[in-house]
Design a protein around this motif. Structure first.
Motif, mmCIF file in Angstrom:
data_model
loop_
_atom_site.group_PDB
_atom_site.id
_atom_site.type_symbol
_atom_site.label_atom_id
_atom_site.label_comp_id
_atom_site.label_asym_id
_atom_site.label_seq_id
_atom_site.Cartn_x
_atom_site.Cartn_y
_atom_site.Cartn_z
ATOM 1 N N UNK A 1 12.157 -6.781 -2.843
ATOM 2 C CA UNK A 1 13.139 -5.712 -2.649
ATOM 3 C C UNK A 1 12.680 -4.744 -1.562
ATOM 4 N N UNK A 2 11.378 -4.444 -1.553
ATOM 5 C CA UNK A 2 10.852 -3.534 -0.540
ATOM 6 C C UNK A 2 11.002 -4.135 0.856
ATOM 7 N N UNK A 3 10.663 -5.416 0.998
ATOM 8 C CA UNK A 3 10.814 -6.069 2.297
ATOM 9 C C UNK A 3 12.276 -6.108 2.730
ATOM 10 N N UNK A 4 13.152 -6.348 1.779
ATOM 11 C CA UNK A 4 14.588 -6.350 2.082
ATOM 12 C C UNK A 4 15.042 -4.976 2.561
ATOM 13 N N UNK A 5 14.578 -3.925 1.886
ATOM 14 C CA UNK A 5 14.946 -2.564 2.296
ATOM 15 C C UNK A 5 14.501 -2.275 3.725
ATOM 16 N N UNK A 6 13.274 -2.689 4.050
ATOM 17 C CA UNK A 6 12.754 -2.419 5.392
ATOM 18 C C UNK A 6 13.567 -3.170 6.440
ATOM 19 N N UNK B 1 0.810 -1.213 0.000
ATOM 20 C CA UNK B 1 0.000 0.000 0.000
ATOM 21 C C UNK B 1 0.841 1.260 0.000
ATOM 22 N N UNK B 2 2.019 1.214 0.635
ATOM 23 C CA UNK B 2 2.786 2.419 0.871
ATOM 24 C C UNK B 2 3.894 2.652 -0.151
ATOM 25 N N UNK B 3 4.532 1.596 -0.617
ATOM 26 C CA UNK B 3 5.689 1.782 -1.487
ATOM 27 C C UNK B 3 5.241 2.134 -2.912
ATOM 28 N N UNK B 4 5.571 3.336 -3.420
ATOM 29 C CA UNK B 4 5.133 3.701 -4.769
ATOM 30 C C UNK B 4 5.772 2.842 -5.856
ATOM 31 N N UNK B 5 7.000 2.340 -5.626
ATOM 32 C CA UNK B 5 7.610 1.495 -6.648
ATOM 33 C C UNK B 5 6.893 0.152 -6.756
ATOM 34 N N UNK B 6 6.381 -0.356 -5.618
ATOM 35 C CA UNK B 6 5.599 -1.596 -5.658
ATOM 36 C C UNK B 6 4.263 -1.347 -6.350
ATOM 37 N N UNK B 7 3.612 -0.241 -6.019
ATOM 38 C CA UNK B 7 2.339 0.080 -6.684
ATOM 39 C C UNK B 7 2.551 0.339 -8.173
ATOM 40 N N UNK C 1 6.740 -11.017 -12.850
ATOM 41 C CA UNK C 1 7.962 -11.283 -12.091
ATOM 42 C C UNK C 1 8.513 -10.003 -11.473
ATOM 43 N N UNK C 2 8.431 -8.888 -12.218
ATOM 44 C CA UNK C 2 8.942 -7.615 -11.705
ATOM 45 C C UNK C 2 8.159 -7.162 -10.481
ATOM 46 N N UNK C 3 6.851 -7.423 -10.476
ATOM 47 C CA UNK C 3 6.046 -7.043 -9.315
ATOM 48 C C UNK C 3 6.485 -7.805 -8.071
ATOM 49 N N UNK C 4 6.607 -9.118 -8.197
ATOM 50 C CA UNK C 4 7.021 -9.910 -7.040
ATOM 51 C C UNK C 4 8.434 -9.540 -6.604
ATOM 52 N N UNK C 5 9.299 -9.226 -7.567
ATOM 53 C CA UNK C 5 10.647 -8.801 -7.209
ATOM 54 C C UNK C 5 10.620 -7.467 -6.471
ATOM 55 N N UNK C 6 9.741 -6.569 -6.898
ATOM 56 C CA UNK C 6 9.618 -5.276 -6.224
ATOM 57 C C UNK C 6 9.157 -5.459 -4.777
ATOM 58 N N UNK C 7 8.240 -6.405 -4.549
ATOM 59 C CA UNK C 7 7.781 -6.676 -3.185
ATOM 60 C C UNK C 7 8.942 -7.192 -2.332
#
Length: 505
Positions: free
Chosen positions: A397-402, A303-309, A389-395
């Motif tokens: 990556x976001x979790x890794x960043x957090x 919901x929050x990460x614009x790159x994931x959205x 695949x890019x969407x799941x990778x973005x998710x």
């Protein structure tokens, strides 16, 4: 104008005689009936992919889901008005932001282009021809005039949803462009904040080096006085002077790093590099976050990460494009119509005897294209898989960043506490070493070692303070908080003037 007005009446089925009203009305009725058939679509309907996420972050197990707006303007938690002002100026003047806004306007214009496929296309034309023919028998010339006016209309029915899927893809394109802008704004705010913290850190380290070098020069002066009194050696004098010079030598490197951070901030603000150097030199305190950031839960990144959205909207757009390509495999139906009027005098235009009209459907069926249309569908399906695949990778990556930001911030705070204890001890050791050396109860080597260790530990403490702030910034970016309020993307960066017809230069 009267003949042209009569022609318009005829197109609308309003000719005075009514002779052409019925055919025109039939044409309009046929178009309306065909339009009602345009609710069919082909291709897959988009469904947001399911993502299995943990209930809590590994490094924040007691966190609760984020509330709306909880991360808005997270950099204001530093409580630094200068930082807030720099971020605000960058958000309004940054050139990457201007480009992202232009991409939104492009996406909106693309949607309007695609939406036009739902409507008929009407073209009008008027011509005037003057001719002269020579009669061979009499030798006389015969002149004649011919005036023509007419309209052509065509409408390709969206029977299998090609245009509908195109509008759907365009809608997702607008949303993707908006998420791209939000991602740009988030990255920009983080970059300004990080460079600001680093710049303040360099200034603090420059001040420390200057103060330490001054203290070391005092020690060198004391050592020289003892040497002149015969109570110290020339070696001690040389070592004391060398230590002060070594500390002073760090200042040019730190000044260079400060200038680079200040220049980067100015460029991020859309200004020349040296524009904010003097502004940053006012006050050298390293900003420290006054309030912690709520880490939320893993589902919040959706919901929050614009790159994931952004990745999710691109996946939805690519799914709609499969339907576009799929529709080309089916027959297409077009309705065409025309109305013509001609006469040897302008006044003849629009007369019932000079009018001619035609309308009717046409069907185009793809019979053989050597697999080109089917290959086009497979191209879109393959692109959809790439975005999936890019969407799941973005998710991920976001979790890794957090997780990295949470660990980094927590561990850096622990490190800072240990360094603070070390600084206090080294400061006391340095004080005692100088007192004992002045009394002749200790060697000069102990003084040098104490001063060197104190400077190194104080410098490390300042760097740790900078790292705490930068880890906090990394967490803000990782969680996806951004600027609050609506963002106007409708204003163009360049306003053209005199775009109408004019004499060429």
């Amino acid at each position: 104008m009267a003949p042209l007005r009569s022609a318009l009446h005829a197109i609308r089925g309003e000719s005075p005689s009514g002779a052409f009203a019925l055919p025109i009305r039939r044409l309009v009725l046929s178009l309306a009936v065909a339009a009602g058939l345009g609710g069919c679509v082909v291709g897959p309907d988009y469904q947001m992919p399911g993502t299995a996420l943990s209930a809590h972050h590994a490094n924040a197990r007691r966190a609760a889901p984020l509330r709306p707006g909880e991360l808005t303007d997270w950099w204001k938690r530093f409580g630094d008005p200068t930082l807030d002002a720099l971020v605000a100026e960058a958000l309004s003047a940054n050139l990457d932001v201007a480009a992202a806004k232009a991409r939104i306007r492009e996406a909106r214009a693309t949607r309007r282009q695609t939406l036009a496929g739902f409507f008929p296309q009407v073209d009008g034309g008027v011509s005037s021809t003057h001719s002269r023919t020579s009669a061979s028998s009499s030798g006389a010339n015969v002149s004649s005039n011919l005036y023509q006016a007419g309209f052509d209309a065509s409408w390709e029915l969206d029977l299998f949803g090609q245009t509908r899927r195109g509008v759907e893809a365009a809608d997702r394109g607008i949303e993707a462009a908006e998420e791209s802008l939000r991602s740009t704004l988030l990255t920009l705010a983080g970059d300004v904040a990080q460079n600001y913290v680093e710049a303040k850190g360099y200034l603090a380290r420059i001040g420390l080096a200057q103060r330490t070098a001054a203290t070391q020069r005092q020690t060198a002066a004391l050592t020289r006085a003892k040497f002149e009194a015969g109570a110290s050696s020339a070696v001690d004098v040389a070592k004391a002077a060398a230590l002060a010079s070594s500390t002073t030598a760090n200042i040019p490197t730190l000044e260079t790093a400060f200038a680079a951070s200040a220049h980067r901030i100015a460029v991020l603000m859309g200004r020349e590099p040296a524009a904010v150097v003097a502004r940053l030199r006012r006050g050298a305190a390293i900003p420290s976050p006054r309030r912690n950031l709520p880490p939320g839960v893993p589902a919040d990144v959706l919901l929050m990460r614009p790159d994931v959205r952004l990745a999710e909207r691109q996946l939805a757009q690519s799914t709609a494009r499969i339907g576009q390509a799929e529709a080309a495999l089916y027959p297409s139906v077009s309705l065409t119509g025309s109305l013509r009027t001609s006469g040897i005098r302008i006044g003849d235009l629009g007369n019932g005897s000079s009018l001619a009209w035609s309308y009717g459907p046409s069907v185009s069926i793809p019979v053989f294209n050597a697999g080109r249309l089917r290959a086009a569908v497979e191209v879109q399906e393959a692109q959809r898989d790439q975005y999936h695949a890019a969407f799941h990778q973005a998710v991920l990556n976001a979790l890794e960043d957090v997780e990295n930001a949470l660990v980094g911030l927590a561990q850096q705070r622990i490190r800072y506490g240990s360094l603070a204890v070390a600084v206090r001890n080294y400061r006391e050791a340095g004080r005692l070493a100088r007192v004992l050396y002045g009394q002749g109860a200790s060697s000069f080597l102990e003084v040098l070692d104490a001063e060197r260790s104190l400077y190194d530990s104080e410098d490390a403490l300042l760097q740790s303070q900078v790292l705490i702030a930068t880890r906090f910034i990394s967490l803000g970016k990782a969680l996806g908080g951004g600027p609050g309020g609506a963002i106007d993307a409708s204003r163009p960066l360049v306003v053209d003037r005199e775009t109408g017809p004019r004499l060429a230069r």
